[in-house]
Design a protein around this motif. Structure first.
Motif, PDB file in Angstrom:
ATOM      1  N   LEU A   1       0.930  -1.230  -0.034  1.00  0.00           N
ATOM      2  CA  LEU A   1      -0.095   0.218   0.032  1.00  0.00           C
ATOM      3  C   LEU A   1       0.891   1.061  -0.092  1.00  0.00           C
ATOM      4  CD1 LEU A   1      -3.071   0.956   0.093  1.00  0.00           C
ATOM      5  CD2 LEU A   1      -2.773   1.107   2.441  1.00  0.00           C
TER       6      LEU A   1
ATOM      7  N   GLN B   1     -13.297   8.078  -5.990  1.00  0.00           N
ATOM      8  CA  GLN B   1     -12.743   7.452  -6.976  1.00  0.00           C
ATOM      9  C   GLN B   1     -13.436   6.284  -7.488  1.00  0.00           C
ATOM     10  OE1 GLN B   1      -8.692   5.923  -6.127  1.00  0.00           O
ATOM     11  NE2 GLN B   1      -8.039   6.603  -8.013  1.00  0.00           N
ATOM     12  N   GLU B   2     -13.631   6.084  -8.898  1.00  0.00           N
ATOM     13  CA  GLU B   2     -14.507   5.159  -9.611  1.00  0.00           C
ATOM     14  C   GLU B   2     -13.601   3.902  -9.493  1.00  0.00           C
ATOM     15  OE1 GLU B   2     -17.348   5.578 -10.978  1.00  0.00           O
ATOM     16  OE2 GLU B   2     -17.619   7.595 -11.491  1.00  0.00           O
ATOM     17  N   PRO B   3     -14.122   2.518  -9.571  1.00  0.00           N
ATOM     18  CA  PRO B   3     -13.666   1.299  -9.529  1.00  0.00           C
ATOM     19  C   PRO B   3     -12.263   1.343 -10.663  1.00  0.00           C
ATOM     20  CG  PRO B   3     -15.666   0.979  -9.404  1.00  0.00           C
ATOM     21  CD  PRO B   3     -15.768   2.316  -9.542  1.00  0.00           C
TER      22      PRO B   3
ATOM     23  N   ILE C   1     -13.769   3.640   1.477  1.00  0.00           N
ATOM     24  CA  ILE C   1     -13.560   2.527   1.270  1.00  0.00           C
ATOM     25  C   ILE C   1     -14.379   1.287   1.926  1.00  0.00           C
ATOM     26  CG2 ILE C   1     -11.496   0.608   1.248  1.00  0.00           C
ATOM     27  CD1 ILE C   1     -10.930   2.915  -0.616  1.00  0.00           C
ATOM     28  N   LEU C   2     -14.632   1.503   3.013  1.00  0.00           N
ATOM     29  CA  LEU C   2     -15.253   0.620   4.051  1.00  0.00           C
ATOM     30  C   LEU C   2     -16.838   0.689   3.513  1.00  0.00           C
ATOM     31  CD1 LEU C   2     -13.744   1.475   7.575  1.00  0.00           C
ATOM     32  CD2 LEU C   2     -13.402  -0.788   6.170  1.00  0.00           C
TER      33      LEU C   2
ATOM     34  N   ARG D   1     -10.443   3.715 -11.344  1.00  0.00           N
ATOM     35  CA  ARG D   1      -9.540   4.870 -10.777  1.00  0.00           C
ATOM     36  C   ARG D   1      -9.623   6.137 -11.239  1.00  0.00           C
ATOM     37  NH1 ARG D   1      -3.866   2.059  -9.538  1.00  0.00           N
ATOM     38  NH2 ARG D   1      -4.697   1.236  -7.648  1.00  0.00           N
TER      39      ARG D   1
ATOM     40  N   SER E   1      -4.030   4.996  -6.466  1.00  0.00           N
ATOM     41  CA  SER E   1      -5.248   5.189  -5.348  1.00  0.00           C
ATOM     42  C   SER E   1      -5.139   6.907  -4.975  1.00  0.00           C
ATOM     43  CB  SER E   1      -5.160   4.503  -3.899  1.00  0.00           C
ATOM     44  OG  SER E   1      -5.741   4.865  -3.172  1.00  0.00           O
TER      45      SER E   1
ATOM     46  N   ARG F   1     -17.802   0.944   0.700  1.00  0.00           N
ATOM     47  CA  ARG F   1     -17.706   0.520  -0.786  1.00  0.00           C
ATOM     48  C   ARG F   1     -18.418   1.758  -1.813  1.00  0.00           C
ATOM     49  NH1 ARG F   1     -19.662  -4.836  -2.343  1.00  0.00           N
ATOM     50  NH2 ARG F   1     -18.008  -4.955  -3.910  1.00  0.00           N
ATOM     51  N   GLU F   2     -18.269   3.001  -1.593  1.00  0.00           N
ATOM     52  CA  GLU F   2     -18.732   3.886  -2.049  1.00  0.00           C
ATOM     53  C   GLU F   2     -18.626   3.981  -3.744  1.00  0.00           C
ATOM     54  OE1 GLU F   2     -17.743   7.641  -0.435  1.00  0.00           O
ATOM     55  OE2 GLU F   2     -19.341   7.455   1.087  1.00  0.00           O
ATOM     56  N   ARG F   3     -19.699   3.840  -4.507  1.00  0.00           N
ATOM     57  CA  ARG F   3     -19.696   4.214  -5.868  1.00  0.00           C
ATOM     58  C   ARG F   3     -20.579   5.249  -6.400  1.00  0.00           C
ATOM     59  NH1 ARG F   3     -16.632   0.754  -4.377  1.00  0.00           N
ATOM     60  NH2 ARG F   3     -16.500  -1.377  -5.197  1.00  0.00           N
TER      61      ARG F   3
ATOM     62  N   TRP G   1     -12.025  -6.016  -3.198  1.00  0.00           N
ATOM     63  CA  TRP G   1     -13.599  -6.406  -3.133  1.00  0.00           C
ATOM     64  C   TRP G   1     -14.300  -5.029  -2.512  1.00  0.00           C
ATOM     65  CZ3 TRP G   1     -16.904  -6.800   1.279  1.00  0.00           C
ATOM     66  CH2 TRP G   1     -18.073  -7.009   0.810  1.00  0.00           C
ATOM     67  N   LEU G   2     -13.561  -4.541  -1.604  1.00  0.00           N
ATOM     68  CA  LEU G   2     -14.007  -3.236  -1.038  1.00  0.00           C
ATOM     69  C   LEU G   2     -14.092  -2.059  -2.087  1.00  0.00           C
ATOM     70  CD1 LEU G   2     -12.514  -3.160   2.635  1.00  0.00           C
ATOM     71  CD2 LEU G   2     -15.077  -3.507   1.916  1.00  0.00           C
ATOM     72  N   HIS G   3     -12.842  -2.000  -2.532  1.00  0.00           N
ATOM     73  CA  HIS G   3     -12.572  -0.865  -3.746  1.00  0.00           C
ATOM     74  C   HIS G   3     -11.655  -1.229  -4.687  1.00  0.00           C
ATOM     75  CE1 HIS G   3     -12.732   2.795  -5.777  1.00  0.00           C
ATOM     76  NE2 HIS G   3     -13.840   3.245  -5.028  1.00  0.00           N
ATOM     77  N   PRO G   4     -11.829  -1.571  -5.842  1.00  0.00           N
ATOM     78  CA  PRO G   4     -10.749  -1.857  -6.818  1.00  0.00           C
ATOM     79  C   PRO G   4      -9.617  -0.966  -6.951  1.00  0.00           C
ATOM     80  CG  PRO G   4     -12.910  -2.366  -7.692  1.00  0.00           C
ATOM     81  CD  PRO G   4     -13.310  -1.411  -6.755  1.00  0.00           C
ATOM     82  N   ALA G   5      -9.852   0.480  -6.588  1.00  0.00           N
ATOM     83  CA  ALA G   5      -9.014   1.411  -6.743  1.00  0.00           C
ATOM     84  C   ALA G   5      -7.633   1.520  -5.833  1.00  0.00           C
ATOM     85  CB  ALA G   5      -9.436   2.853  -6.839  1.00  0.00           C
ATOM     86  N   VAL G   6      -7.939   0.686  -4.820  1.00  0.00           N
ATOM     87  CA  VAL G   6      -6.648   0.803  -3.678  1.00  0.00           C
ATOM     88  C   VAL G   6      -5.654   0.006  -4.026  1.00  0.00           C
ATOM     89  CG1 VAL G   6      -6.158   0.135  -1.400  1.00  0.00           C
ATOM     90  CG2 VAL G   6      -8.466   1.024  -1.934  1.00  0.00           C
ATOM     91  N   PHE G   7      -5.640  -1.342  -4.594  1.00  0.00           N
ATOM     92  CA  PHE G   7      -4.532  -2.060  -5.254  1.00  0.00           C
ATOM     93  C   PHE G   7      -4.861  -2.251  -6.535  1.00  0.00           C
ATOM     94  CE2 PHE G   7      -4.342  -3.405  -0.710  1.00  0.00           C
ATOM     95  CZ  PHE G   7      -2.930  -3.222  -0.306  1.00  0.00           C
TER      96      PHE G   7
ATOM     97  N   TYR H   1     -11.585   8.931   3.408  1.00  0.00           N
ATOM     98  CA  TYR H   1     -11.082   7.755   2.529  1.00  0.00           C
ATOM     99  C   TYR H   1     -11.534   6.521   3.112  1.00  0.00           C
ATOM    100  CZ  TYR H   1      -7.939   5.097   0.207  1.00  0.00           C
ATOM    101  OH  TYR H   1      -7.084   3.993  -0.694  1.00  0.00           O
TER     102      TYR H   1
END
Lengths: 173, 56
Positions: free
Chosen positions: A19, A117-119, A166-167, A121, A65, A169-171, B25-31, A162
């Motif tokens: 990370l 941030q979108e999936p 993440i926790l 990126r 990220s 799962r915001e989209r 799975w939580l958010h694809p942008a992290v890794f 942030y």
């Protein structure tokens, strides 16, 4: 037992290191076409784009990220008949959540850690133009737009937002 | 000794892979996906070495 605990700790440390390594990339990033809120690109003429509505949107394609990052925008524009021009990055799933908008200038710096941030990126950039009279009379020109991502130490509220995004799962809605 | 070391390596790679998969799975942008694939490949390799070591 001790070996298993060591392995678990090592796994967590390796993940944390990965990370941390993902925080390092910096540099120029591509952006998508400048569109209106219906996804229709604004017309381009010679070397500039003519914006004729109060809102203009573009995706910035990040390779990393948003954690511990800031966006440095270099904007070359002609304000035309607008009385004010601002720019912002989407903050949460609501489509118009650009609370942290800043007046557009030649160089604009926007912290990214607490932005949505979108999936894939990408992040959503929006220009807001104030029209002198009615929205139908907006007219300004975007001559060039470049987006650079740099490292920025986030503060506690940004980190908390942030982690929440993440926790939960915001989209984008 | 060698088997014990391989077991530890296999375990921590698998745990790191599980954490990365969960975070993605939580958010694809992290890794990035590349990290997930690399960890999976390393984990499989460590597992194969472990099995070979056990058989010999």
């Amino acid at each position: 037992m001790v070996r298993s605990l060591t392995a678990i700790l090592s796994g967590v440390v390796v993940t944390a290191l990965l990370l941390l390594a993902s925080l390092l990339p910096q540099g120029l990033r591509d952006h998508g076409p400048v569109e209106n809120i219906h996804g229709i690109p604004y017309p381009a003429e010679d070397d500039h784009i003519i914006i004729t509505e109060p809102l203009a949107h573009a995706d910035i394609y990040l390779n990393e990220s948003v954690l511990a990052k800031k966006l440095v925008l270099e904007i070359d524009f002609d304000p035309g008949n607008t009385t004010g021009l601002a720019v912002g990055v989407r903050e949460d799933p609501f489509w118009l959540s650009y609370d942290g908008r800043v007046p557009a200038a030649r160089t604009v710096v926007i912290p990214l850690t607490d932005k949505l941030q979108e999936p894939n990126r990408s992040i959503d950039l929006m220009f807001f133009a104030e029209a002198p009279r009615s929205p139908g009379e907006v007219g300004w020109e975007l001559h060039s737009l470049s987006a650079r991502v740099e490292y920025a130490l986030p503060d506690w509220p940004q980190l908390r937002n942030y982690a929440r995004s993440i926790l939960y799962r915001e989209r984008a809605l | 000794m060698k088997q014990s070391l391989l077991t530890s390596v296999f375990l921590f790679l698998t745990i790191a892979l599980a954490l990365v998969v969960f975070t993605r799975w939580l958010h694809p942008a992290v890794f990035p996906l590349g990290i997930q694939y690399s960890l999976a490949a390393l984990s499989i390799l460590a597992g194969m070495f472990l099995v070979l070591c056990h058989e010999n």
